[in-house]
Design a protein around this motif. Structure first.
Motif, PDB file in Angstrom:
ATOM      1  N   ASP A   1       0.837  -1.201   0.000  1.00  0.00           N
ATOM      2  CA  ASP A   1       0.000   0.000   0.000  1.00  0.00           C
ATOM      3  C   ASP A   1       0.872   1.253   0.000  1.00  0.00           C
ATOM      4  N   ARG A   2       1.897   1.272   0.863  1.00  0.00           N
ATOM      5  CA  ARG A   2       2.763   2.451   0.947  1.00  0.00           C
ATOM      6  C   ARG A   2       3.536   2.674  -0.344  1.00  0.00           C
ATOM      7  N   ALA A   3       3.913   1.585  -0.993  1.00  0.00           N
ATOM      8  CA  ALA A   3       4.651   1.692  -2.249  1.00  0.00           C
ATOM      9  C   ALA A   3       3.728   1.976  -3.426  1.00  0.00           C
ATOM     10  N   ALA A   4       2.420   1.906  -3.187  1.00  0.00           N
ATOM     11  CA  ALA A   4       1.402   2.133  -4.226  1.00  0.00           C
ATOM     12  C   ALA A   4       1.605   1.203  -5.414  1.00  0.00           C
ATOM     13  N   ILE A   5       1.874  -0.082  -5.105  1.00  0.00           N
ATOM     14  CA  ILE A   5       2.039  -1.072  -6.166  1.00  0.00           C
ATOM     15  C   ILE A   5       0.913  -2.094  -6.076  1.00  0.00           C
ATOM     16  N   ASN A   6       0.262  -2.326  -7.173  1.00  0.00           N
ATOM     17  CA  ASN A   6      -0.857  -3.255  -7.220  1.00  0.00           C
ATOM     18  C   ASN A   6      -0.415  -4.668  -6.875  1.00  0.00           C
TER      19      ASN A   6
ATOM     20  N   HIS B   1      -7.215  -3.177   1.815  1.00  0.00           N
ATOM     21  CA  HIS B   1      -5.975  -2.637   1.252  1.00  0.00           C
ATOM     22  C   HIS B   1      -6.232  -1.963  -0.090  1.00  0.00           C
ATOM     23  N   PRO B   2      -5.965  -0.665  -0.187  1.00  0.00           N
ATOM     24  CA  PRO B   2      -6.245   0.059  -1.432  1.00  0.00           C
ATOM     25  C   PRO B   2      -5.423  -0.409  -2.619  1.00  0.00           C
ATOM     26  N   ALA B   3      -4.259  -1.002  -2.385  1.00  0.00           N
ATOM     27  CA  ALA B   3      -3.410  -1.452  -3.498  1.00  0.00           C
ATOM     28  C   ALA B   3      -3.755  -2.855  -3.978  1.00  0.00           C
TER      29      ALA B   3
END
Length: 224
Positions: free
Chosen positions: A158-163, A193-195
């Motif tokens: 999530d912090r790395a914004a990677i799917n 989790h948004p990612a």
């Protein structure tokens, strides 16, 4: 066809791919797949090129077995004899159209705290700074509950914004009712989790269950 058994009703959302998508996945993974690079440090990474899909999971989750199953090889990916020892990112070229990246396992109980922190720092830097990375496949063992280290890694994604997409392993070793409960629990976890990709795929490297669907998903990232 392998991987086409219906299983519990909860798994319906992992089986909505078209026959054309399944065939595209089969054809892609029928091509050559070869190891071409290993990196123990970020400055050793190969230049970004073809789209990349990385595989992550706890030590002993069955990551090497799954990579071997989807590529149709017996020993393309090798498990370390001592979990936690291998800290190398291994890169495999699939038919010149997609790069598979085998990430070091995490969650190894015997590793020192500094080793665990070093893993997180290196993996976060790779995830955040790799423009060719399209998705991370996060493997969870269907036989056991989600661990704190699994949740930490999801937070890292999530912090790395990677799917990332969760794939359950070793489903041949779980009874249907327990498997469905595990699956539904993972869906609830993923929803936080948004990612996270919303579809969870249940697999077995032993029976081939879920392998065609996973191949089809990954083929969607491959170059024409």
């Amino acid at each position: 066809m392998a991987g086409s058994d219906t299983g519990p009703k909860a798994f319906e959302n992992s089986l909505t791919l078209s026959p054309e998508q399944i065939e595209a996945g089969r054809l892609l993974f029928a091509g050559p797949c070869d190891f071409f690079h290993g990196a123990q440090q970020l400055d050793q990474l190969p230049p970004p090129g073809e789209p990349e899909v990385a595989f992550a999971g706890r030590s002993n989750v069955g990551k090497s077995s799954l990579i071997n199953a989807i590529t149709g090889r017996k020993s393309l990916a090798r498990a370390s004899s001592e979990p936690g020892r291998t800290k190398q990112l291994n890169f495999f070229n699939l038919a010149g159209r997609l790069i598979l990246v085998d990430m070091p396992g995490y969650g190894f109980a015997k590793a020192a705290k500094a080793v665990k922190e070093d893993w997180q720092e290196m993996m976060f830097s790779y995830l955040r700074g790799r423009p060719s990375l399209r998705r991370v496949i996060l493997l969870l063992d269907s036989r056991i509950e989600t661990k704190a280290s699994d949740r930490e890694v999801m937070d890292l994604f999530d912090r790395a914004a990677i799917n990332f997409q969760v794939v359950l392993t070793k489903c041949d070793s779980v009874k249907p009712r327990a498997e469905e409960a595990r699956y539904r629990g993972v869906l609830e976890e993923v929803a936080r989790h948004p990612a996270a990709h919303p579809v969870v795929i249940a697999t077995s490297s032993e029976t081939g269950r879920g392998i065609p669907e996973l191949r089809a998903e990954l083929a969607g990232f491959a170059q024409p």
